[in-house]
Motif scaffolding. Structure first.
Motif, PDB file in Angstrom:
ATOM      1  N   VAL A   1      41.033  27.373  44.247  1.00 36.97           N
ATOM      2  CA  VAL A   1      40.631  28.765  43.736  1.00 36.97           C
ATOM      3  C   VAL A   1      40.043  29.951  45.418  1.00 36.97           C
ATOM      4  CG1 VAL A   1      39.694  30.020  42.752  1.00 36.97           C
ATOM      5  CG2 VAL A   1      39.523  27.955  41.731  1.00 36.97           C
ATOM      6  N   SER A   2      40.237  29.799  45.654  1.00 35.27           N
ATOM      7  CA  SER A   2      39.097  30.791  47.281  1.00 35.27           C
ATOM      8  C   SER A   2      40.736  30.554  48.164  1.00 35.27           C
ATOM      9  CB  SER A   2      37.903  30.315  48.094  1.00 35.27           C
ATOM     10  OG  SER A   2      38.057  28.805  48.281  1.00 35.27           O
TER      11      SER A   2
ATOM     12  N   VAL B   1      34.241  37.957  45.552  1.00 34.75           N
ATOM     13  CA  VAL B   1      34.442  36.819  44.823  1.00 34.75           C
ATOM     14  C   VAL B   1      34.443  35.748  45.701  1.00 34.75           C
ATOM     15  CG1 VAL B   1      36.448  35.538  43.995  1.00 34.75           C
ATOM     16  CG2 VAL B   1      35.948  37.440  43.358  1.00 34.75           C
TER      17      VAL B   1
ATOM     18  N   ALA C   1      38.095  40.962  46.059  1.00 36.56           N
ATOM     19  CA  ALA C   1      37.943  40.041  47.131  1.00 36.56           C
ATOM     20  C   ALA C   1      37.096  39.671  48.111  1.00 36.56           C
ATOM     21  CB  ALA C   1      39.122  39.742  47.972  1.00 36.56           C
TER      22      ALA C   1
ATOM     23  N   THR D   1      43.611  29.740  46.632  1.00 36.52           N
ATOM     24  CA  THR D   1      44.977  30.945  46.094  1.00 36.52           C
ATOM     25  C   THR D   1      44.581  32.237  45.970  1.00 36.52           C
ATOM     26  OG1 THR D   1      45.415  28.863  44.533  1.00 36.52           O
ATOM     27  CG2 THR D   1      45.644  31.294  43.981  1.00 36.52           C
ATOM     28  N   LEU D   2      43.393  32.647  45.875  1.00 37.17           N
ATOM     29  CA  LEU D   2      43.073  34.449  45.709  1.00 37.17           C
ATOM     30  C   LEU D   2      43.476  34.364  46.722  1.00 37.17           C
ATOM     31  CD1 LEU D   2      41.412  36.670  44.674  1.00 37.17           C
ATOM     32  CD2 LEU D   2      39.018  35.347  45.988  1.00 37.17           C
TER      33      LEU D   2
END
Length: 291
Positions: free
Chosen positions: A201-202, A10, A7, A204-205
């Protein structure tokens, strides 16, 4: 595999690609340092600058867990919930930044020397409005572990920004990356909600990471996933020598945090005073010419 480290890396990549940044950093490095050797050196200096600020913050956030000593369930519940909230904020485009670091970033952005690049790195990780929730989420993950793990998590977050930046700057002209729509992403609308593909995207991650924390009692490791054992081994080998330092690591981290914040604030004030001095000198020159 340590989900926290995945995490963090990313998150660093997505912070670099955040819509507020608009790929300005890779493009600046591509045009300022066209020689591959100089680009590599400046990127290493930039990464060091990132670590000067972020690594002590990671250790400092982990020290918060001392307050919850003996109350692990409360810590995990608070951390997991906060990570989810920050993920939702990222999706909705609700960002935040630290004003003093944003102003300092503007002061350092025009320089090409090692000191300017080091200063840029030291404030870049804290200056981005769009990436604020990402940084907050990674720091929250760091707060649930030891100071050593917190330091390594933030070093991984910094690496997630620096390494892709180097590769993009190196290939910027060859592949005309500034015009690649898939790198910049695009805006999305879901009824009244407006977001960006990178933010989606970030966000949701980290929502998934937060749910993972709550469901699995904060366990940040999943072993046995194909091809990912090397990352866990690398993290363990990096932690081993630092762990031997014991409480000394915590003390060093706190002192380093105080020093880096003081240097960042001092550098901002110094840059501001120099800017005002140049402005006053210019006005005086113009006055002399007019006379």
């Amino acid at each position: 595999m340590d989900i926290g480290f995945v995490a963090a890396v990313v998150g660093g990549v997505l912070a670099l690609l955040s819509p507020c940044s608009a790929l300005l950093l890779p493009s600046f490095f591509a045009y300022a340092f066209r020689d591959a050797g100089r680009l590599l050196i400046r990127t290493a200096v930039f990464y060091l600058g990132l670590c000067l600020t972020l690594v002590p913050l990671g250790a400092g956030s982990a020290l918060v867990s001392v307050v919850f000593h003996g109350h692990r369930e409360i810590l995990i519940t608070v951390a997991g919930s906060l990570i989810i909230v920050l993920g939702i904020a990222q999706i909705l485009g609700i960002g935040f930044s630290f004003g003093v670091f944003s102003r300092a970033q503007g002061r350092f952005a025009g320089g090409r020397g090692n000191l300017s690049v080091l200063g840029l790195g030291s404030v870049y990780g804290l200056a981005g409005f769009c990436s604020g929730p990402i940084l907050g989420a990674v720091l929250t993950v760091a707060a649930t572990g030891t100071p050593v793990r917190g330091m390594l998590l933030m070093a991984a977050y910094a690496l997630g920004m620096a390494l892709p930046m180097f590769l993009m700057a190196l290939l910027w002209d060859r592949f005309d990356l500034g015009r690649k729509g898939w790198l910049r992403g695009r805006s999305l609308e879901f009824g009244p909600v407006r977001t960006h593909t990178t933010a989606l995207v970030s966000g949701t991650l980290f929502v998934l990471i937060g749910v993972f924390f709550l469901v699995f009692d904060g366990t940040a490791s999943i072993s046995g996933l194909p091809g990912m054992r090397w990352m866990e081994d690398l993290a363990l080998s990096a932690q081993a020598p630092l762990s031997r330092l014991g409480s000394t690591t915590d003390a060093v981290a706190v002192v380093a945090l105080v020093l880096t914040v003081s240097l960042a604030v001092g550098g901002t004030l110094l840059a501001r005073s120099k800017t005002r001095g140049r402005g006053a000198a210019t006005e005086e020159e113009e006055h002399d010419r007019a006379g």
